[in-house]
Design an enzyme around this catalytic site. Structure first.
Site, short mmCIF file in Angstrom:
data_model
loop_
_atom_site.label_atom_id
_atom_site.label_comp_id
_atom_site.label_asym_id
_atom_site.label_seq_id
_atom_site.Cartn_x
_atom_site.Cartn_y
_atom_site.Cartn_z
N PHE A 176 0.81 -1.22 0.00
CA PHE A 176 0.00 0.00 0.00
C PHE A 176 0.84 1.27 0.00
O PHE A 176 0.48 2.27 -0.62
CB PHE A 176 -0.87 0.04 1.25
CG PHE A 176 -2.10 -0.83 1.19
CD1 PHE A 176 -2.96 -0.89 2.28
CD2 PHE A 176 -2.41 -1.58 0.07
CE1 PHE A 176 -4.09 -1.69 2.25
CE2 PHE A 176 -3.53 -2.37 0.02
CZ PHE A 176 -4.38 -2.44 1.12
N LYS A 177 1.95 1.25 0.73
CA LYS A 177 2.67 2.50 1.01
C LYS A 177 4.03 2.55 0.33
O LYS A 177 4.97 3.15 0.84
CB LYS A 177 2.80 2.68 2.52
CG LYS A 177 1.45 2.77 3.22
CD LYS A 177 1.57 3.00 4.70
CE LYS A 177 0.18 3.11 5.33
NZ LYS A 177 0.23 3.36 6.79
N ASN A 178 4.10 1.96 -0.83
CA ASN A 178 5.35 1.92 -1.59
C ASN A 178 5.26 2.92 -2.74
O ASN A 178 4.38 2.79 -3.61
CB ASN A 178 5.57 0.49 -2.10
CG ASN A 178 6.87 0.34 -2.87
OD1 ASN A 178 7.21 1.16 -3.70
ND2 ASN A 178 7.57 -0.74 -2.60
#
Length: 328
Positions: A116-118
Protein backbone atom coordinates in the site's frame (compact mmCIF):
# COMPACT_ATOMS: atom_id res chain seq x y z
CA UNK A 1 5.14 -10.02 0.40
CA UNK A 2 8.36 -11.51 1.75
CA UNK A 3 11.14 -13.10 -0.28
CA UNK A 4 10.14 -16.46 1.19
CA UNK A 5 7.12 -16.62 -1.13
CA UNK A 6 7.38 -18.57 -4.33
CA UNK A 7 6.81 -17.12 -7.79
CA UNK A 8 6.70 -18.21 -11.39
CA UNK A 9 7.05 -16.48 -14.73
CA UNK A 10 3.29 -15.89 -15.07
CA UNK A 11 3.60 -12.88 -12.72
CA UNK A 12 1.84 -14.55 -9.78
CA UNK A 13 2.87 -16.52 -6.68
CA UNK A 14 3.43 -20.20 -7.58
CA UNK A 15 5.82 -23.05 -6.82
CA UNK A 16 9.31 -21.70 -7.20
CA UNK A 17 11.69 -23.16 -9.78
CA UNK A 18 15.30 -22.00 -9.65
CA UNK A 19 16.34 -19.97 -12.68
CA UNK A 20 19.43 -22.15 -13.08
CA UNK A 21 17.10 -25.13 -13.54
CA UNK A 22 14.90 -23.53 -16.18
CA UNK A 23 15.69 -24.58 -19.74
CA UNK A 24 14.79 -21.17 -21.20
CA UNK A 25 17.44 -19.47 -19.05
CA UNK A 26 20.38 -21.83 -19.67
CA UNK A 27 21.95 -19.44 -22.18
CA UNK A 28 22.18 -16.63 -19.60
CA UNK A 29 25.16 -16.22 -17.29
CA UNK A 30 23.99 -14.57 -14.04
CA UNK A 31 25.84 -11.47 -12.85
CA UNK A 32 26.53 -11.48 -9.13
CA UNK A 33 26.16 -8.37 -7.02
CA UNK A 34 29.51 -6.66 -6.44
CA UNK A 35 29.75 -5.40 -2.87
CA UNK A 36 33.51 -4.98 -3.03
CA UNK A 37 36.16 -7.10 -1.31
CA UNK A 38 35.27 -6.09 2.25
CA UNK A 39 31.59 -5.11 2.63
CA UNK A 40 30.99 -3.44 5.99
CA UNK A 41 27.49 -4.76 6.58
CA UNK A 42 26.70 -7.50 4.06
CA UNK A 43 23.00 -8.19 3.61
CA UNK A 44 21.88 -11.77 4.20
CA UNK A 45 19.87 -12.23 1.00
CA UNK A 46 17.96 -15.47 0.57
CA UNK A 47 19.21 -17.77 -2.18
CA UNK A 48 16.04 -17.06 -4.16
CA UNK A 49 16.50 -13.29 -3.91
CA UNK A 50 20.17 -13.45 -4.82
CA UNK A 51 19.68 -15.71 -7.84
CA UNK A 52 16.71 -13.80 -9.24
CA UNK A 53 18.56 -10.50 -9.11
CA UNK A 54 21.73 -12.06 -10.51
CA UNK A 55 19.72 -13.00 -13.59
CA UNK A 56 18.13 -9.57 -13.69
CA UNK A 57 21.56 -7.94 -13.70
CA UNK A 58 22.47 -10.19 -16.61
CA UNK A 59 19.52 -9.18 -18.80
CA UNK A 60 20.00 -5.54 -17.79
CA UNK A 61 23.62 -5.75 -18.91
CA UNK A 62 22.70 -7.35 -22.23
CA UNK A 63 19.71 -4.97 -22.65
CA UNK A 64 17.42 -7.89 -23.39
CA UNK A 65 13.77 -6.93 -23.76
CA UNK A 66 11.70 -10.06 -24.11
CA UNK A 67 8.76 -11.93 -22.63
CA UNK A 68 11.07 -13.86 -20.32
CA UNK A 69 12.75 -10.64 -19.22
CA UNK A 70 9.33 -9.18 -18.42
CA UNK A 71 8.46 -12.22 -16.30
CA UNK A 72 11.82 -11.96 -14.57
CA UNK A 73 11.09 -8.37 -13.56
CA UNK A 74 7.80 -9.58 -12.07
CA UNK A 75 9.68 -12.07 -9.90
CA UNK A 76 12.09 -9.35 -8.82
CA UNK A 77 9.18 -7.06 -7.94
CA UNK A 78 7.47 -9.71 -5.84
CA UNK A 79 10.73 -10.06 -3.94
CA UNK A 80 11.33 -6.32 -3.59
CA UNK A 81 8.65 -3.94 -4.85
CA UNK A 82 10.75 -0.86 -4.02
CA UNK A 83 13.49 -1.48 -6.59
CA UNK A 84 13.31 1.52 -8.94
CA UNK A 85 15.68 0.01 -11.51
CA UNK A 86 13.50 -3.06 -11.93
CA UNK A 87 10.36 -0.98 -12.41
CA UNK A 88 12.04 1.32 -14.91
CA UNK A 89 13.37 -1.59 -16.94
CA UNK A 90 9.96 -3.25 -16.84
CA UNK A 91 8.47 -0.10 -18.39
CA UNK A 92 11.10 -0.18 -21.11
CA UNK A 93 10.19 -3.80 -21.88
CA UNK A 94 6.47 -3.00 -21.95
CA UNK A 95 7.07 -0.28 -24.51
CA UNK A 96 9.39 -2.42 -26.60
CA UNK A 97 7.00 -5.39 -26.75
CA UNK A 98 3.75 -3.46 -26.98
CA UNK A 99 2.21 -5.46 -24.14
CA UNK A 100 -1.51 -5.00 -23.42
CA UNK A 101 -1.45 -2.40 -20.65
CA UNK A 102 -4.75 -3.60 -19.22
CA UNK A 103 -2.88 -6.73 -18.15
CA UNK A 104 -0.25 -4.50 -16.59
CA UNK A 105 -2.91 -2.68 -14.58
CA UNK A 106 -4.08 -6.02 -13.21
CA UNK A 107 -0.51 -6.90 -12.28
CA UNK A 108 0.14 -3.60 -10.53
CA UNK A 109 -3.17 -3.91 -8.71
CA UNK A 110 -1.96 -7.16 -7.18
CA UNK A 111 1.34 -5.57 -6.20
CA UNK A 112 -0.27 -2.48 -4.65
CA UNK A 113 -2.61 -4.59 -2.55
CA UNK A 114 0.52 -6.10 -0.97
CA UNK A 115 2.45 -2.80 -0.87
CA UNK A 116 0.00 0.00 0.00
CA UNK A 117 2.67 2.50 1.01
CA UNK A 118 5.35 1.92 -1.59
CA UNK A 119 6.08 4.92 -3.79
CA UNK A 120 7.42 2.92 -6.75
CA UNK A 121 4.28 0.83 -7.21
CA UNK A 122 2.05 3.92 -7.30
CA UNK A 123 4.42 5.72 -9.66
CA UNK A 124 4.31 2.76 -12.03
CA UNK A 125 0.52 2.77 -12.05
CA UNK A 126 0.52 6.50 -12.78
CA UNK A 127 2.83 6.00 -15.76
CA UNK A 128 0.69 3.18 -17.14
CA UNK A 129 -2.50 5.26 -16.84
CA UNK A 130 -0.71 8.13 -18.60
CA UNK A 131 0.30 5.84 -21.44
CA UNK A 132 -3.23 4.46 -21.77
CA UNK A 133 -4.93 7.83 -21.31
CA UNK A 134 -7.67 5.84 -19.65
CA UNK A 135 -8.51 6.71 -16.01
CA UNK A 136 -11.77 4.76 -15.96
CA UNK A 137 -10.63 2.30 -13.28
CA UNK A 138 -8.72 4.68 -11.05
CA UNK A 139 -11.39 6.26 -8.85
CA UNK A 140 -12.87 2.90 -7.93
CA UNK A 141 -9.39 1.44 -7.45
CA UNK A 142 -8.27 4.17 -5.07
CA UNK A 143 -11.62 4.01 -3.30
CA UNK A 144 -11.05 0.31 -2.63
CA UNK A 145 -7.61 1.03 -1.22
CA UNK A 146 -8.94 3.84 0.97
CA UNK A 147 -11.58 1.53 2.43
CA UNK A 148 -8.72 -0.46 3.91
CA UNK A 149 -6.38 2.44 4.64
CA UNK A 150 -8.38 5.67 4.79
CA UNK A 151 -5.37 7.94 5.16
CA UNK A 152 -3.03 6.34 2.65
CA UNK A 153 -0.99 9.24 1.29
CA UNK A 154 -0.09 7.52 -1.99
CA UNK A 155 -3.69 6.58 -2.75
CA UNK A 156 -4.85 10.15 -2.12
CA UNK A 157 -1.99 11.58 -4.18
CA UNK A 158 -2.83 9.24 -7.07
CA UNK A 159 -6.52 10.07 -6.81
CA UNK A 160 -5.83 13.81 -6.91
CA UNK A 161 -3.55 13.38 -9.90
CA UNK A 162 -6.20 11.39 -11.79
CA UNK A 163 -8.97 13.84 -10.96
CA UNK A 164 -7.01 16.91 -11.98
CA UNK A 165 -5.38 15.37 -15.07
CA UNK A 166 -8.60 13.98 -16.50
CA UNK A 167 -11.02 16.53 -14.99
CA UNK A 168 -13.00 14.03 -12.92
CA UNK A 169 -14.19 16.44 -10.23
CA UNK A 170 -17.89 16.02 -10.93
CA UNK A 171 -18.82 13.52 -8.20
CA UNK A 172 -15.83 13.93 -5.90
CA UNK A 173 -17.53 16.21 -3.38
CA UNK A 174 -20.25 13.62 -2.82
CA UNK A 175 -17.59 10.95 -2.33
CA UNK A 176 -15.79 13.08 0.23
CA UNK A 177 -19.00 13.87 2.09
CA UNK A 178 -19.64 10.16 2.43
CA UNK A 179 -16.15 9.62 3.84
CA UNK A 180 -16.63 12.41 6.37
CA UNK A 181 -20.03 11.00 7.33
CA UNK A 182 -18.36 7.65 7.96
CA UNK A 183 -15.50 9.17 9.95
CA UNK A 184 -15.82 12.83 10.85
CA UNK A 185 -12.18 12.91 11.99
CA UNK A 186 -10.81 11.70 8.65
CA UNK A 187 -8.35 14.51 8.04
CA UNK A 188 -7.52 13.18 4.57
CA UNK A 189 -11.16 13.50 3.54
CA UNK A 190 -11.31 17.07 4.84
CA UNK A 191 -8.16 17.84 2.89
CA UNK A 192 -9.72 16.32 -0.23
CA UNK A 193 -12.80 18.49 0.26
CA UNK A 194 -10.61 21.59 0.30
CA UNK A 195 -8.77 20.30 -2.77
CA UNK A 196 -12.02 19.87 -4.69
CA UNK A 197 -13.39 23.28 -3.66
CA UNK A 198 -10.09 24.95 -4.58
CA UNK A 199 -10.07 23.42 -8.03
CA UNK A 200 -13.72 23.85 -8.94
CA UNK A 201 -14.60 27.30 -7.56
CA UNK A 202 -13.07 30.72 -7.02
CA UNK A 203 -14.29 30.76 -3.42
CA UNK A 204 -17.27 32.86 -4.35
CA UNK A 205 -19.19 34.26 -1.35
CA UNK A 206 -21.97 31.69 -1.70
CA UNK A 207 -19.42 28.86 -1.72
CA UNK A 208 -17.77 30.21 1.40
CA UNK A 209 -21.14 30.53 3.12
CA UNK A 210 -22.06 26.98 2.16
CA UNK A 211 -18.78 25.60 3.46
CA UNK A 212 -19.04 27.56 6.72
CA UNK A 213 -22.52 26.11 7.25
CA UNK A 214 -21.30 22.62 6.52
CA UNK A 215 -18.26 22.90 8.79
CA UNK A 216 -20.03 24.53 11.73
CA UNK A 217 -22.59 21.73 11.63
CA UNK A 218 -19.77 19.17 11.82
CA UNK A 219 -18.10 21.10 14.63
CA UNK A 220 -21.35 21.13 16.59
CA UNK A 221 -21.43 17.33 16.27
CA UNK A 222 -17.83 16.85 17.46
CA UNK A 223 -16.41 20.10 18.91
CA UNK A 224 -13.00 18.52 19.50
CA UNK A 225 -12.44 17.54 15.89
CA UNK A 226 -9.26 19.31 14.79
CA UNK A 227 -9.85 18.51 11.10
CA UNK A 228 -13.05 20.56 10.96
CA UNK A 229 -11.50 23.52 12.78
CA UNK A 230 -8.53 23.53 10.40
CA UNK A 231 -10.86 23.32 7.42
CA UNK A 232 -12.90 26.25 8.75
CA UNK A 233 -9.77 28.37 9.06
CA UNK A 234 -8.73 27.44 5.52
CA UNK A 235 -12.10 28.44 4.08
CA UNK A 236 -12.18 31.72 5.99
CA UNK A 237 -8.80 32.70 4.60
CA UNK A 238 -10.70 33.37 1.36
CA UNK A 239 -13.46 35.40 3.02
CA UNK A 240 -12.84 39.01 1.98
CA UNK A 241 -15.66 40.28 4.18
CA UNK A 242 -13.78 39.77 7.43
CA UNK A 243 -12.26 36.32 7.69
CA UNK A 244 -12.10 34.38 10.93
CA UNK A 245 -12.37 37.31 13.31
CA UNK A 246 -15.42 39.02 11.85
CA UNK A 247 -17.66 36.22 10.66
CA UNK A 248 -20.74 36.52 12.84
CA UNK A 249 -21.73 32.86 12.63
CA UNK A 250 -18.26 31.64 13.56
CA UNK A 251 -18.10 34.08 16.48
CA UNK A 252 -21.54 33.02 17.66
CA UNK A 253 -20.64 29.35 17.40
CA UNK A 254 -17.48 29.89 19.46
CA UNK A 255 -19.38 31.78 22.16
CA UNK A 256 -22.13 29.16 22.34
CA UNK A 257 -19.70 26.26 22.63
CA UNK A 258 -17.66 28.08 25.25
CA UNK A 259 -20.78 28.93 27.27
CA UNK A 260 -21.78 25.28 27.06
CA UNK A 261 -18.51 24.51 28.88
CA UNK A 262 -16.66 23.05 25.92
CA UNK A 263 -12.94 23.60 26.42
CA UNK A 264 -11.32 21.86 23.48
CA UNK A 265 -7.97 23.36 22.60
CA UNK A 266 -9.10 24.01 19.00
CA UNK A 267 -12.08 26.07 20.18
CA UNK A 268 -9.98 28.04 22.65
CA UNK A 269 -7.24 28.65 20.09
CA UNK A 270 -9.84 29.97 17.67
CA UNK A 271 -11.19 32.39 20.29
CA UNK A 272 -7.64 33.56 21.04
CA UNK A 273 -7.07 34.34 17.37
CA UNK A 274 -10.40 36.15 17.05
CA UNK A 275 -9.58 38.28 20.10
CA UNK A 276 -6.16 39.19 18.76
CA UNK A 277 -7.35 40.10 15.29
CA UNK A 278 -10.27 42.15 16.56
CA UNK A 279 -7.97 43.97 18.95
CA UNK A 280 -5.48 44.72 16.16
CA UNK A 281 -8.34 46.24 14.11
CA UNK A 282 -9.54 48.17 17.17
CA UNK A 283 -12.88 46.36 17.07
CA UNK A 284 -13.77 46.14 20.76
CA UNK A 285 -17.56 46.19 20.76
CA UNK A 286 -18.08 42.57 21.83
CA UNK A 287 -17.00 42.10 25.47
CA UNK A 288 -16.54 38.36 24.93
CA UNK A 289 -13.68 38.87 22.47
CA UNK A 290 -11.58 41.32 24.48
CA UNK A 291 -7.80 40.89 24.59
CA UNK A 292 -8.02 39.98 28.28
CA UNK A 293 -9.98 36.90 27.23
CA UNK A 294 -7.12 35.86 24.93
CA UNK A 295 -4.60 36.19 27.77
CA UNK A 296 -6.82 34.15 30.07
CA UNK A 297 -7.33 31.41 27.49
CA UNK A 298 -3.62 31.18 26.71
CA UNK A 299 -3.03 30.54 30.40
CA UNK A 300 -5.82 27.95 30.50
CA UNK A 301 -4.40 26.21 27.45
CA UNK A 302 -0.88 26.14 28.90
CA UNK A 303 -1.94 24.90 32.31
CA UNK A 304 -4.90 22.63 31.56
CA UNK A 305 -6.17 22.05 28.05
CA UNK A 306 -3.07 21.83 25.86
CA UNK A 307 -0.17 21.09 28.20
CA UNK A 308 1.91 19.45 25.51
CA UNK A 309 2.26 22.90 23.92
CA UNK A 310 2.43 24.91 27.11
CA UNK A 311 5.61 26.70 26.05
CA UNK A 312 3.90 27.82 22.86
CA UNK A 313 0.90 29.21 24.75
CA UNK A 314 3.12 30.93 27.30
CA UNK A 315 4.97 32.53 24.41
CA UNK A 316 1.72 33.72 22.79
CA UNK A 317 0.53 35.06 26.14
CA UNK A 318 3.80 36.93 26.57
CA UNK A 319 3.58 38.39 23.07
CA UNK A 320 0.02 39.62 23.67
CA UNK A 321 0.95 41.14 27.03
CA UNK A 322 3.98 42.93 25.59
CA UNK A 323 1.90 44.41 22.75
CA UNK A 324 -0.65 45.54 25.30
CA UNK A 325 1.99 47.35 27.35
CA UNK A 326 3.46 48.98 24.24
CA UNK A 327 0.06 50.32 23.23
CA UNK A 328 -0.79 51.82 26.63
Amino acid sequence: MSDNDDFSSDDSPQTWVSYSERDEWRNVVPVEQDDGPNPVVPIAYSDKFRETHDYFRAILKSKEKSERALHLTADCIWLNAANYTVWQYRREILKELGIDLKDELEFIEMIIKCNFKNYQVWHHRKVIVEWMQDPSAELQFTSNILKKDAKNYHAWQHRQWVISTFNLFENELEYVEQLISNDIRNNSAWNQRYYVISNTTHFEPEIIEREIDYTLKKISEVPGNESAWNYLRGILMHDKSGGLAFNSRVSQCCKELYNQNYRTNHLLACIVDICQERHSKNELTDPFFQIEKAIQLCTDLAQTHDKIRKRYWKYICQQISEREKAET
